[in-house]
Design an enzyme around this catalytic site. Structure first.
Site, PDB file in Angstrom:
ATOM      1  CG  MET A  58      -1.820   1.229   1.287  1.00 37.92           C
ATOM      2  SD  MET A  58      -2.893   1.173   2.733  1.00 37.92           S
ATOM      3  CE  MET A  58      -3.804   2.707   2.503  1.00 37.92           C
ATOM      4  CG  LEU A  59       3.496   4.407  -2.150  1.00 40.44           C
ATOM      5  CD1 LEU A  59       4.213   4.787  -0.858  1.00 40.44           C
ATOM      6  CD2 LEU A  59       4.496   4.167  -3.270  1.00 40.44           C
ATOM      7  CB  ILE A  60      -0.756   7.618  -0.127  1.00 41.23           C
ATOM      8  CG1 ILE A  60      -1.940   6.741   0.324  1.00 41.23           C
ATOM      9  CG2 ILE A  60      -1.249   8.970  -0.644  1.00 41.23           C
ATOM     10  CD1 ILE A  60      -2.938   6.398  -0.768  1.00 41.23           C
ATOM     11  N   GLY A  68      -0.958  12.663   3.926  1.00 37.12           N
ATOM     12  CA  GLY A  68      -1.470  13.548   4.964  1.00 37.12           C
ATOM     13  C   GLY A  68      -2.825  14.146   4.653  1.00 37.12           C
ATOM     14  N   GLY A 102      -5.652  12.060   4.023  1.00 36.01           N
ATOM     15  CA  GLY A 102      -6.705  11.096   4.330  1.00 36.01           C
ATOM     16  C   GLY A 102      -6.965  10.060   3.253  1.00 36.01           C
ATOM     17  CG  HIS A 103      -5.680  10.781  -0.611  1.00 37.60           C
ATOM     18  ND1 HIS A 103      -6.871  11.191  -1.174  1.00 37.60           N
ATOM     19  CD2 HIS A 103      -4.856  11.869  -0.641  1.00 37.60           C
ATOM     20  CE1 HIS A 103      -6.763  12.457  -1.539  1.00 37.60           C
ATOM     21  NE2 HIS A 103      -5.556  12.890  -1.229  1.00 37.60           N
ATOM     22  N   GLY A 104      -5.186   7.386   2.443  1.00 37.67           N
ATOM     23  CA  GLY A 104      -4.937   6.016   2.904  1.00 37.67           C
ATOM     24  C   GLY A 104      -6.156   5.436   3.592  1.00 37.67           C
ATOM     25  CD  GLU A 132       3.439 -10.423   2.063  1.00 38.61           C
ATOM     26  OE1 GLU A 132       4.639 -10.584   1.801  1.00 38.61           O
ATOM     27  OE2 GLU A 132       2.550 -10.406   1.202  1.00 38.61           O
TER      28      GLU A 132
END
Length: 408
Positions: free
Chosen positions: A229-231, A237, A239-241, A264
């Site tokens: 998972m990567l923004i 910062g 809130g997309h995650g 994982e």
């Protein structure tokens, strides 16, 4: 000897910090190419340049990896003010270009004019897969910005090549990143895009993504496991995650054959994000009502979290502890003590395991060996470590509760 030291100092001038030298950029306009304000740098580069994260043989090294915002068409250039071979014979610089070529897919350009031409084609780029969720974020400068979350798989035309470009960011921002075998049809891909207007046209910019592998669970279930998972840093910062993780969770909750959702080797930041999202999802469930929380962690909580939200027992327990902290008056000494003991009871699990191991050791170790192991399991030390663990956990829980209050 003096000559050797002078030589070492001169050669040291040709060492560059690769985290500083690598310049990443998402380019929306040609003007962004020369705008240092749009540049961001890696957190890690050890997987490509070694544990020291240093490239030798250059002064003023700059490794440019610039991307168009949607399709991630790539401009790759290596620049430097001087090279060690200009001053020293028989000293070879690191093959910086070769190292980068190992991790970026073919098809990039090294010509700025060609890159600008690719930028002009961005209006043709459309997000891959099916739209799962849309949301807006308020930006003080730009107003309301619109974002979309899509679910894609490897059968989407053009997606495999796009994913090969997207996953290169993992190397710079996830410490133990590795590329996945995207040909396996058990992978699901979830992508976040910003939807924006430019010169009267609707365009899309890549914001971040998540990969999930669907494991088989006997006899007829699956267990989706979050792998990566990567923004991307320009969007962090905002809130997309949380939006992404919640959308993914809701998607799998709608599938009857999903048993539960795991991750994982999750990082600390991922665990905190997951706690926040799961608490958001669970707080309205009847078994997690305020009057039930004071009665302790129950089988009803475990079953309702599993059946309605595909949350396993371990994660449901953390949700319970966070919601109970929110519902507890910690200024009331008796209630605070009751809560503290409840959390410590869970945290004491590893220490209790140590005690069982010690009992086994008594039967098979010589006295001098037993003493050395007992020293590692000193009771006073265990109590101190338990208290430290409790304080860290509660501090993390408080931050989640504050975030919930802010976004209520």
């Amino acid at each position: 000897m003096a000559d050797v030291n002078v030589m070492e100092k001169k050669l040291a001038e040709y060492k560059c910090d690769t985290n500083e030298a690598i310049c990443l950029k998402l380019v929306r306009d040609p003007e962004d190419i020369d705008d240092d304000g749009t540049t961001f740098h890696p957190e890690y580069s050890h997987q490509i340049f070694g544990d020291d994260e240093v490239a030798f043989g250059y002064k003023g090294l700059q490794i440019q990896l610039f991307y168009t915002p949607g399709n991630l068409s790539t401009l790759f250039k290596v620049k430097y003010s001087s090279k060690v071979t200009e001053t020293f014979d028989c000293v070879e610089p690191d093959d910086v270009e070769g190292k980068i070529r190992e991790i970026i897919p073919a098809g990039f350009t090294a010509n700025t004019d060609d890159f600008v031409s690719l930028l002009e084609k961005e209006a043709n780029f459309k997000p891959f897969g099916a739209l799962l969720h849309s949301y807006t974020v308020h930006n003080e400068e730009a107003g309301e910005l619109t974002y979309q979350i899509h679910k894609a798989d490897i059968t989407c035309p053009g997606f495999q090549e796009y994913h090969e470009r997207l996953q290169t960011f993992l190397m710079w921002f996830i410490e133990t990143a590795s590329y996945i075998d995207a040909d396996d049809d058990r992978w699901d891909f979830f992508l976040v895009f910003e939807k924006y207007n430019k010169d009267g046209e609707t365009l899309y910019a890549t914001v971040g993504y998540m990969t999930v592998y669907n494991y088989y669970v006997y006899p007829d279930k699956t267990r989706p496991r979050v792998s990566q998972m990567l923004i991307l840093p320009p969007f962090q910062g905002e809130g997309h995650g949380a939006q992404l993780l919640e959308a993914v969770h809701r998607f799998y909750c709608s599938l009857p054959k999903v048993q539960d959702i795991t991750a994982e080797d999750p990082s600390e930041n991922y665990v905190k994000l997951r706690d926040y999202v799961l608490v958001k999802l669970c707080h309205a469930l009847p078994s997690f009502a305020a009057d039930k929380l004071a009665l302790g962690f129950s089988a009803d909580m475990v079953q309702e979290a599993r059946d309605k939200l595909k949350i396993n027992k371990k994660h449901a327990r953390r949700v319970y502890e966070i919601l109970r902290l929110r519902a507890t008056d910690m200024s009331d000494e008796a209630k605070a003590r009751e809560y503290r003991l409840e959390v410590k009871k869970r945290l004491f699990g590893p220490y209790r395991k140590n005690q069982r191991e010690l009992a086994k050791m008594r039967k098979c170790l010589r006295p001098e060996e037993l003493v050395s192991h007992m020293g590692q399991m000193d009771t006073q030390t265990q109590h101190e470590e338990l208290e430290k663990s409790y304080q860290v956990v509660v501090e993390d829980y408080r931050k989640i509760i504050e975030r919930l209050a802010t976004h209520a």
